[in-house]
Design an enzyme around this catalytic site. Structure first.
Site, PDB file in Angstrom:
ATOM      1  N   GLY A 102       0.744  -1.257  -0.033  1.00  0.00           N
ATOM      2  CA  GLY A 102      -0.044  -0.009   0.055  1.00  0.00           C
ATOM      3  C   GLY A 102       0.966   1.106  -0.079  1.00  0.00           C
ATOM      4  O   GLY A 102       0.572   2.238   0.374  1.00  0.00           O
TER       5      GLY A 102
ATOM      6  N   SER B  43       0.058   5.085  -1.720  1.00  0.00           N
ATOM      7  CA  SER B  43      -1.171   5.973  -1.516  1.00  0.00           C
ATOM      8  C   SER B  43      -1.058   6.470   0.239  1.00  0.00           C
ATOM      9  O   SER B  43      -0.523   5.400   0.985  1.00  0.00           O
ATOM     10  CB  SER B  43      -2.294   5.508  -1.830  1.00  0.00           C
ATOM     11  OG  SER B  43      -3.450   6.381  -1.271  1.00  0.00           O
ATOM     12  N   GLY B  44      -1.407   7.368   0.683  1.00  0.00           N
ATOM     13  CA  GLY B  44      -1.732   7.663   2.223  1.00  0.00           C
ATOM     14  C   GLY B  44      -0.613   7.451   3.065  1.00  0.00           C
ATOM     15  O   GLY B  44       0.379   7.938   2.827  1.00  0.00           O
TER      16      GLY B  44
ATOM     17  N   ARG C 175      -1.714  -2.568  -6.273  1.00  0.00           N
ATOM     18  CA  ARG C 175      -2.097  -3.370  -7.382  1.00  0.00           C
ATOM     19  C   ARG C 175      -1.702  -2.488  -8.530  1.00  0.00           C
ATOM     20  O   ARG C 175      -1.358  -2.863  -9.563  1.00  0.00           O
ATOM     21  CB  ARG C 175      -3.760  -3.590  -7.405  1.00  0.00           C
ATOM     22  CG  ARG C 175      -4.045  -4.975  -6.200  1.00  0.00           C
ATOM     23  CD  ARG C 175      -5.308  -4.688  -6.031  1.00  0.00           C
ATOM     24  NE  ARG C 175      -5.801  -3.154  -5.201  1.00  0.00           N
ATOM     25  CZ  ARG C 175      -6.988  -2.963  -5.016  1.00  0.00           C
ATOM     26  NH1 ARG C 175      -8.305  -3.815  -5.086  1.00  0.00           N
ATOM     27  NH2 ARG C 175      -7.407  -1.711  -4.373  1.00  0.00           N
TER      28      ARG C 175
ATOM     29  N   ASP D 260      -1.466  -8.055  -6.096  1.00  0.00           N
ATOM     30  CA  ASP D 260      -2.686  -7.954  -5.388  1.00  0.00           C
ATOM     31  C   ASP D 260      -2.440  -9.021  -3.931  1.00  0.00           C
ATOM     32  O   ASP D 260      -1.936  -9.987  -4.390  1.00  0.00           O
ATOM     33  CB  ASP D 260      -4.029  -8.654  -6.091  1.00  0.00           C
ATOM     34  CG  ASP D 260      -5.179  -8.264  -5.248  1.00  0.00           C
ATOM     35  OD1 ASP D 260      -5.227  -8.526  -4.098  1.00  0.00           O
ATOM     36  OD2 ASP D 260      -6.142  -7.963  -5.962  1.00  0.00           O
TER      37      ASP D 260
ATOM     38  N   SER E  66      -2.987  -1.903  11.667  1.00  0.00           N
ATOM     39  CA  SER E  66      -4.086  -2.290  12.346  1.00  0.00           C
ATOM     40  C   SER E  66      -5.081  -0.970  12.276  1.00  0.00           C
ATOM     41  O   SER E  66      -4.636  -0.116  11.046  1.00  0.00           O
ATOM     42  CB  SER E  66      -4.282  -2.816  13.681  1.00  0.00           C
ATOM     43  OG  SER E  66      -5.626  -3.112  14.139  1.00  0.00           O
TER      44      SER E  66
ATOM     45  N   TYR F  44     -14.697  -4.432   9.101  1.00  0.00           N
ATOM     46  CA  TYR F  44     -13.275  -3.714   8.994  1.00  0.00           C
ATOM     47  C   TYR F  44     -12.890  -4.065  10.560  1.00  0.00           C
ATOM     48  O   TYR F  44     -11.658  -4.501  10.502  1.00  0.00           O
ATOM     49  CB  TYR F  44     -13.474  -2.496   8.865  1.00  0.00           C
ATOM     50  CG  TYR F  44     -12.309  -1.644   8.802  1.00  0.00           C
ATOM     51  CD1 TYR F  44     -11.306  -1.917   7.941  1.00  0.00           C
ATOM     52  CD2 TYR F  44     -12.185  -0.676   9.820  1.00  0.00           C
ATOM     53  CE1 TYR F  44     -10.169  -1.039   7.972  1.00  0.00           C
ATOM     54  CE2 TYR F  44     -10.963   0.170   9.904  1.00  0.00           C
ATOM     55  CZ  TYR F  44     -10.037  -0.125   8.772  1.00  0.00           C
ATOM     56  OH  TYR F  44      -8.617   0.764   9.084  1.00  0.00           O
TER      57      TYR F  44
ATOM     58  N   LYS G 265      -9.466  -6.044  11.420  1.00  0.00           N
ATOM     59  CA  LYS G 265      -8.285  -5.412  12.155  1.00  0.00           C
ATOM     60  C   LYS G 265      -7.898  -6.208  13.473  1.00  0.00           C
ATOM     61  O   LYS G 265      -6.856  -6.086  13.811  1.00  0.00           O
ATOM     62  CB  LYS G 265      -8.504  -3.842  12.297  1.00  0.00           C
ATOM     63  CG  LYS G 265      -8.524  -3.166  10.779  1.00  0.00           C
ATOM     64  CD  LYS G 265      -7.133  -3.310  10.123  1.00  0.00           C
ATOM     65  CE  LYS G 265      -7.178  -2.529   8.843  1.00  0.00           C
ATOM     66  NZ  LYS G 265      -5.660  -2.493   8.420  1.00  0.00           N
TER      67      LYS G 265
HETATM   68  N1  LIG Z   1      -7.067   6.356   6.663  1.00  0.00           N
HETATM   69  C1  LIG Z   1      -7.463   6.059   7.758  1.00  0.00           C
HETATM   70  O1  LIG Z   1      -8.408   7.017   8.469  1.00  0.00           O
HETATM   71  C2  LIG Z   1      -6.960   4.917   8.697  1.00  0.00           C
HETATM   72  C3  LIG Z   1      -6.091   4.116   7.868  1.00  0.00           C
HETATM   73  N2  LIG Z   1      -5.878   2.913   8.415  1.00  0.00           N
HETATM   74  C4  LIG Z   1      -5.179   1.876   7.849  1.00  0.00           C
HETATM   75  O2  LIG Z   1      -4.087   2.161   7.191  1.00  0.00           O
HETATM   76  C5  LIG Z   1      -3.776   1.622   6.134  1.00  0.00           C
HETATM   77  C6  LIG Z   1      -3.434   2.491   4.869  1.00  0.00           C
HETATM   78  O3  LIG Z   1      -4.731   3.306   4.648  1.00  0.00           O
HETATM   79  P1  LIG Z   1      -4.870   4.497   3.911  1.00  0.00           P
HETATM   80  O4  LIG Z   1      -3.572   5.000   3.654  1.00  0.00           O
HETATM   81  O5  LIG Z   1      -5.893   5.367   4.340  1.00  0.00           O
HETATM   82  O6  LIG Z   1      -5.235   3.913   2.418  1.00  0.00           O
HETATM   83  P2  LIG Z   1      -5.353   4.358   0.956  1.00  0.00           P
HETATM   84  O7  LIG Z   1      -6.662   3.853   0.292  1.00  0.00           O
HETATM   85  O8  LIG Z   1      -5.056   5.871   0.661  1.00  0.00           O
HETATM   86  O9  LIG Z   1      -4.318   3.374   0.251  1.00  0.00           O
HETATM   87  C7  LIG Z   1      -4.138   1.890   0.257  1.00  0.00           C
HETATM   88  C8  LIG Z   1      -3.145   1.457  -0.238  1.00  0.00           C
HETATM   89  O10 LIG Z   1      -3.391   0.013  -0.099  1.00  0.00           O
HETATM   90  C9  LIG Z   1      -3.135  -0.559  -1.622  1.00  0.00           C
HETATM   91  N3  LIG Z   1      -3.925  -1.760  -1.693  1.00  0.00           N
HETATM   92  C10 LIG Z   1      -5.326  -1.862  -1.731  1.00  0.00           C
HETATM   93  N4  LIG Z   1      -5.704  -3.132  -1.758  1.00  0.00           N
HETATM   94  C11 LIG Z   1      -4.699  -3.751  -2.222  1.00  0.00           C
HETATM   95  C12 LIG Z   1      -4.440  -5.282  -2.512  1.00  0.00           C
HETATM   96  N5  LIG Z   1      -5.556  -5.995  -2.806  1.00  0.00           N
HETATM   97  N6  LIG Z   1      -3.278  -5.488  -2.882  1.00  0.00           N
HETATM   98  C13 LIG Z   1      -2.287  -4.693  -2.822  1.00  0.00           C
HETATM   99  N7  LIG Z   1      -2.449  -3.457  -2.187  1.00  0.00           N
HETATM  100  C14 LIG Z   1      -3.805  -2.952  -2.139  1.00  0.00           C
HETATM  101  C15 LIG Z   1      -3.613   0.645  -2.506  1.00  0.00           C
HETATM  102  O11 LIG Z   1      -3.002   0.335  -3.859  1.00  0.00           O
HETATM  103  P3  LIG Z   1      -4.012  -0.334  -5.010  1.00  0.00           P
HETATM  104  O12 LIG Z   1      -5.416   0.378  -4.760  1.00  0.00           O
HETATM  105  O13 LIG Z   1      -3.138   0.228  -6.329  1.00  0.00           O
HETATM  106  O14 LIG Z   1      -3.940  -1.611  -4.732  1.00  0.00           O
HETATM  107  C16 LIG Z   1      -2.911   1.723  -1.546  1.00  0.00           C
HETATM  108  O15 LIG Z   1      -1.417   1.809  -2.024  1.00  0.00           O
HETATM  109  C17 LIG Z   1      -4.847   0.628   5.875  1.00  0.00           C
HETATM  110  O16 LIG Z   1      -4.414  -0.715   6.269  1.00  0.00           O
HETATM  111  C18 LIG Z   1      -5.963   1.206   6.705  1.00  0.00           C
HETATM  112  O17 LIG Z   1      -6.846   0.173   7.184  1.00  0.00           O
HETATM  113  C19 LIG Z   1      -5.973   2.691   9.876  1.00  0.00           C
HETATM  114  C20 LIG Z   1      -6.560   3.575  10.482  1.00  0.00           C
HETATM  115  C21 LIG Z   1      -7.300   4.821   9.960  1.00  0.00           C
HETATM  116  C1  LIG Z   2     -10.299   4.276  27.414  1.00  0.00           C
HETATM  117  C2  LIG Z   2      -9.890   5.267  26.413  1.00  0.00           C
HETATM  118  C3  LIG Z   2     -10.658   5.510  25.395  1.00  0.00           C
HETATM  119  C4  LIG Z   2     -10.101   6.540  24.399  1.00  0.00           C
HETATM  120  C5  LIG Z   2     -10.796   6.726  23.295  1.00  0.00           C
HETATM  121  C6  LIG Z   2     -11.307   6.012  22.367  1.00  0.00           C
HETATM  122  C7  LIG Z   2     -11.470   6.512  21.077  1.00  0.00           C
HETATM  123  C8  LIG Z   2     -11.909   5.337  20.024  1.00  0.00           C
HETATM  124  C9  LIG Z   2     -12.198   5.810  18.621  1.00  0.00           C
HETATM  125  C10 LIG Z   2     -12.138   4.612  17.714  1.00  0.00           C
HETATM  126  C11 LIG Z   2     -11.746   5.274  16.193  1.00  0.00           C
HETATM  127  C12 LIG Z   2     -11.741   4.366  15.083  1.00  0.00           C
HETATM  128  C13 LIG Z   2     -11.143   5.069  13.939  1.00  0.00           C
HETATM  129  C14 LIG Z   2     -10.957   3.994  12.932  1.00  0.00           C
HETATM  130  C15 LIG Z   2     -10.247   4.594  11.768  1.00  0.00           C
HETATM  131  C16 LIG Z   2     -10.101   3.857  10.622  1.00  0.00           C
HETATM  132  O1  LIG Z   2      -9.538   2.625  10.615  1.00  0.00           O
HETATM  133  C17 LIG Z   2     -11.109   4.291   9.241  1.00  0.00           C
HETATM  134  N1  LIG Z   2     -10.791   5.571   9.110  1.00  0.00           N
HETATM  135  C18 LIG Z   2     -10.562   3.377   8.055  1.00  0.00           C
HETATM  136  O2  LIG Z   2      -9.533   3.633   7.760  1.00  0.00           O
END
Ligand SMILES: NC(=O)C1=CN([C@@H]2O[C@H](COP(=O)(O)OP(=O)(O)OC[C@H]3O[C@@H](n4cnc5c(N)ncnc54)[C@H](OP(=O)(O)O)[C@@H]3O)[C@@H](O)[C@H]2O)C=CC1
Ligand SMILES: CCCCCCCCCCCCCCCC(=O)[C@@H](N)CO
Length: 308
Positions: A24, A27-28, A49, A75, A154, A168, A172
């Site tokens: 991944g 991106s991001g 991918r 993938d 996670s 989700y 995770k």
């Molecule tokens: N943003 C958020 O709010 C949060 C994100 N996370 C976790 O952080 C990680 C990154 O998130 P974020 O940066 O937001 O995601 P993005 O959607 O911005 O990027 C996801 C990345 O994963 C790749 N990806 C997706 N599916 C596949 C696949 N099947 N095989 C290979 N690569 C893949 C994508 O590329 P491509 O599509 O080209 O495959 C891309 O590079 C994730 O695991 C997410 O669950 C956790 C908490 C909060």
């Molecule tokens: C005892 C102390 C408690 C402290 C505060 C608890 C707060 C919990 C908030 C849960 C937030 C979940 C965000 C998921 C983000 C994510 O993964 C998606 N954006 C997809 O990427």
């Protein structure tokens, strides 16, 4: 006593000159981690991918750091493709399983196909990566005598179940079970597992998620402050470098880590001390947060029944 007890023993895992593979990474959060690792002098490979987006990321990283990264289109659901990509990339010192997909929806409304899609990518994809990378990683720690790392992305939704996240959150939470068991299995090879738990983070994926996010998911997830991808990447890399098993990213994350410490490995005697002292207090805080969330849900349903 905790200084004696804390296990596995603390480690420093350098990044400079080492091979860091980030899934991944186009991106991001993954792109931010790849950029930061390249800036620290690591040899970086990214896997995703979409080949065009990988090339774009490679250009962006080169512009930001002056360093070239290896790109691998695969993938993570395809075990053979993952194995081929890992063979092509060469032995890894730091494996970052960051790829992930998330579409929030009440389970009743979500198609099973979408549930399976999230579990396949987030959970099974991580199994494929670890299986493919581990043999060469072990060889490498033997040769270099330096500790290595398997980092798994996670989410705070992998520490507490959140409305709209049945699939989700399940995927995770599962990564934590994988990580805890895996740490037992790889410690003899000087490999440290890190689990990273970010809150909502500004990324292309999050912008996409927001188009479909139920209002209640938004409100409950809003209990933890949002972050920028660069800041999450910084926290994640610092956690990996110090061999931390649980890596929280913000203040709420630090509280969640104490509240959900459970039977996780803990190499820091100081953090172990805070977990012991904080256990009761954080359980009380958790009860208060849940009270708040259940009240919000109750009120939301009472208000929206009128329209139904
Ligand atoms: N943003 C958020 O709010 C949060 C994100 N996370 C976790 O952080 C990680 C990154 O998130 P974020 O940066 O937001 O995601 P993005 O959607 O911005 O990027 C996801 C990345 O994963 C790749 N990806 C997706 N599916 C596949 C696949 N099947 N095989 C290979 N690569 C893949 C994508 O590329 P491509 O599509 O080209 O495959 C891309 O590079 C994730 O695991 C997410 O669950 C956790 C908490 C909060
Ligand atoms: C005892 C102390 C408690 C402290 C505060 C608890 C707060 C919990 C908030 C849960 C937030 C979940 C965000 C998921 C983000 C994510 O993964 C998606 N954006 C997809 O990427």
């Amino acid at each position: 006593a905790l200084a004696f007890l804390a296990r596995p023993r603390a480690a420093r895992i350098p990044l400079k000159g080492r091979h860091v593979l980030i899934t991944g990474g186009s991106s991001g959060i993954g792109l931010a981690m790849a950029t930061a690792a390249a800036r620290e002098g690591a040899r970086v490979s990214i896997l995703a991918r979409n080949a065009a987006r990988l090339e774009e990321a490679r250009g962006a990283i080169r512009a930001a750091t002056g360093r070239d990264v290896g790109v691998h289109a695969a993938d993570v659901r395809d075990a053979d493709a993952v194995a081929r990509a890992l063979a092509e990339a060469g032995p890894v010192d730091v494996l970052v399983c960051n790829h992930g997909v998330f579409v929030p929806q009440e389970l009743e409304k979500q198609e099973m196909e979408e549930v399976k899609w999230m579990v396949d990518i987030n959970l099974m994809g991580t199994f494929h990566l670890v299986k493919a990378a581990l043999p060469a990683m072990k060889e490498r720690t033997k040769e270099t005598r330096l500790p290595a790392s398997i980092a798994i992305m996670s989410s705070q939704a992998g520490q507490v179940g959140v409305y709209g996240y049945t699939a989700y959150s399940a995927s995770k939470f599962a990564l934590r079970g994988l990580g805890e068991a895996l740490q037992h299995e790889v410690i003899a090879d000087n490999i440290h597992v890190s689990l990273i738990f970010p809150p909502d983070t500004e990324t292309p994926g999050f912008a996409e998620e927001n188009k479909r996010r139920p209002e209640l998911t938004n409100i409950i997830a809003g209990s933890s402050g949002g972050m920028k991808a660069d800041d999450v990447a910084r926290k994640a890399l610092d956690g990996i470098k110090s061999g931390k098993f649980i890596v929280p990213c913000n203040f709420e994350g630090a509280m969640l880590a104490v509240a959900t410490a459970g039977l996780s490995p803990q190499s820091s005697p100081l953090t172990a001390f805070l977990e012991i002292i904080g256990a009761g207090v954080m359980r009380f805080a958790a009860i208060c947060f849940q009270f708040n969330w259940f009240m919000t849900i109750e009120n939301w349903y009472a208000k929206n029944k009128k329209h139904a």
